[in-house]
Design a protein around this motif. Sequence first.
Motif, PDB file in Angstrom:
ATOM      1  N   GLN A 307       0.834  -1.199   0.000  1.00 19.15           N
ATOM      2  CA  GLN A 307       0.000   0.000   0.000  1.00 19.15           C
ATOM      3  C   GLN A 307       0.873   1.255   0.000  1.00 19.15           C
ATOM      4  O   GLN A 307       1.856   1.328   0.759  1.00 19.15           O
ATOM      5  CB  GLN A 307      -0.901  -0.003   1.241  1.00 19.15           C
ATOM      6  CG  GLN A 307      -1.978   1.060   1.165  1.00 19.15           C
ATOM      7  CD  GLN A 307      -2.864   1.064   2.397  1.00 19.15           C
ATOM      8  OE1 GLN A 307      -2.482   0.554   3.453  1.00 19.15           O
ATOM      9  NE2 GLN A 307      -4.039   1.645   2.281  1.00 19.15           N
ATOM     10  N   SER A 311      -2.226   6.205  -0.109  1.00 21.78           N
ATOM     11  CA  SER A 311      -3.427   5.416   0.118  1.00 21.78           C
ATOM     12  C   SER A 311      -3.656   5.200   1.622  1.00 21.78           C
ATOM     13  O   SER A 311      -4.792   5.218   2.096  1.00 21.78           O
ATOM     14  CB  SER A 311      -3.294   4.090  -0.637  1.00 21.78           C
ATOM     15  OG  SER A 311      -4.171   3.140  -0.146  1.00 21.78           O
ATOM     16  N   ASN A 316      -7.574   4.256   3.125  1.00 25.54           N
ATOM     17  CA  ASN A 316      -8.034   3.086   2.348  1.00 25.54           C
ATOM     18  C   ASN A 316      -7.506   1.803   2.968  1.00 25.54           C
ATOM     19  O   ASN A 316      -6.421   1.786   3.534  1.00 25.54           O
ATOM     20  CB  ASN A 316      -7.516   3.161   0.914  1.00 25.54           C
ATOM     21  CG  ASN A 316      -8.042   4.368   0.191  1.00 25.54           C
ATOM     22  OD1 ASN A 316      -9.168   4.786   0.442  1.00 25.54           O
ATOM     23  ND2 ASN A 316      -7.231   4.945  -0.678  1.00 25.54           N
TER      24      ASN A 316
END
Length: 448
Positions: A307, A311, A316
Amino acid sequence: MAAAVPSGYAPPLPTTIFNPTPGTGFAPFTLRLRLRPRRAAAVTAAAATLREVCAGRVPDHVLQRAEEVGYVVPTEVQEQSLPLLLSGQDCILHAQTGSGKTLAYLLSVFSAIDFGRSSVQALVVVPTRELGIQVTKVARILAAKACTVMALLDGGMLKRQKSWVKAEPPAIIVATVPSLCQMVERRTFNLQSVRVLVIDEVDFIFGSSKQVSSLRKILTSYSAASSRQTIFASASIPQHNRFLHDCVQHKWTKSDVVHVHVNPVQPMPAHLCHKYVVCTKKERLHVLLSLLERDAPKSTIIFVAEQSERSKKAGNPPSTAVVVEFLKSSYKGSLDVLLLEEDMNFNARAASFSEVKGRGFMLVSTDIASRGFDLSQTSHIYNFDLPRMATDYLHRAGRTGREPFSRLECGVTTLITEDEHFVLQRFQNELKFHCEELPLESMFTFNS
Ligand SMILES: Nc1ncnc2c1ncn2[C@@H]1O[C@H](COP(=O)(O)OP(=O)(O)OP(=O)(O)O)[C@@H](O)[C@H]1O
């Protein structure tokens, strides 16, 4: 075989490894080995056994253990490197994934240590805790009870290990870079007594911003050891001539270091079957599911991108979690769905890693599982996200097809968007492999 490199000599860098320029002075550095793909069926009665290759150099009890666990015939990299390693030569082991580099360097370790001496005599440095657990296991199998092997890995009990090293020094330590540095800085043990230093997945550690400066410190400090042997290993050593030059220049190795490069024109194991599917990001989870139903893997690793910080900040969920959740609710097969990623705490990582052993698994992981993982039952690899670099593709793909003498075809399937086509093509050019397209329609036809 390997002539000395004059000190201060800087060879010009070649443009590609496939086209070495004759007469430029590379020859003293590089032992280019015969391009002789050899798998089980090609092993002839005349082939030397591992025992013969190691004759008189590796203790008999170690060779006996090796034979008991099935290491009888040497793989190509073992056959080519062991005579050099066992004579104390510094080496860069550069050979395909799953080619048996671990056994090659461990046999060298066992030939160098004095079983009657109580001090740390060999160090194997690895980039991840999981690889460390694996290497420790192989070393312990070979050692049986003749010497102790300590795993000094991130997340371990450093305080307890510190007392152990002081009270009863193990002959061999397998360590991750941060844990090793702590021990050296606290003067728990001295690198000067170490006879063999192995750096596994060397390009990965050099490429890691978190580990590279510590590794350089270790190498520099070890360069003063009076009796030393340094071994580097990896399936990928980009710009290997430059690396060799640096090793000599910085005195990380002796000047007669040898580059054992097996299969230089075929970095990818030949028995891997590469496919790709072009789909949109939205379709990706369903395409993955369809592939799993169609391929019915024995065990598999699904590689997902790490990730991004952006993000994370946006709140998220990581893609790994999304994939795991989707598979847990949609996949109806018998494999256990497991997760492995850097951000997990060490206990959770350890649990995931030990669960994959011996059972059918579907491991969803970031690139943390791409280096050194040796799970022979892994029949299929899926790149849910395209890896960033060709070397990442090589190491991910190399988690399957790990039985050196097997011809069994293993699958690597990559999901790409239309825009990513050229990146995959670049990987194919660089790594010299062919990737076949699986039309999207064919999969959904299968499903219906
Ligand atoms: N001589 C041998 N005979 C039979 N099996 C072997 C032999 N040498 C190694 N193996 C097995 O081959 C597999 C791959 O070996 P290893 O993990 O050392 O590969 P590697 O070259 O380090 O790969 P990678 O670059 O992916 O880490 C292991 O399961 C190991 O037990």
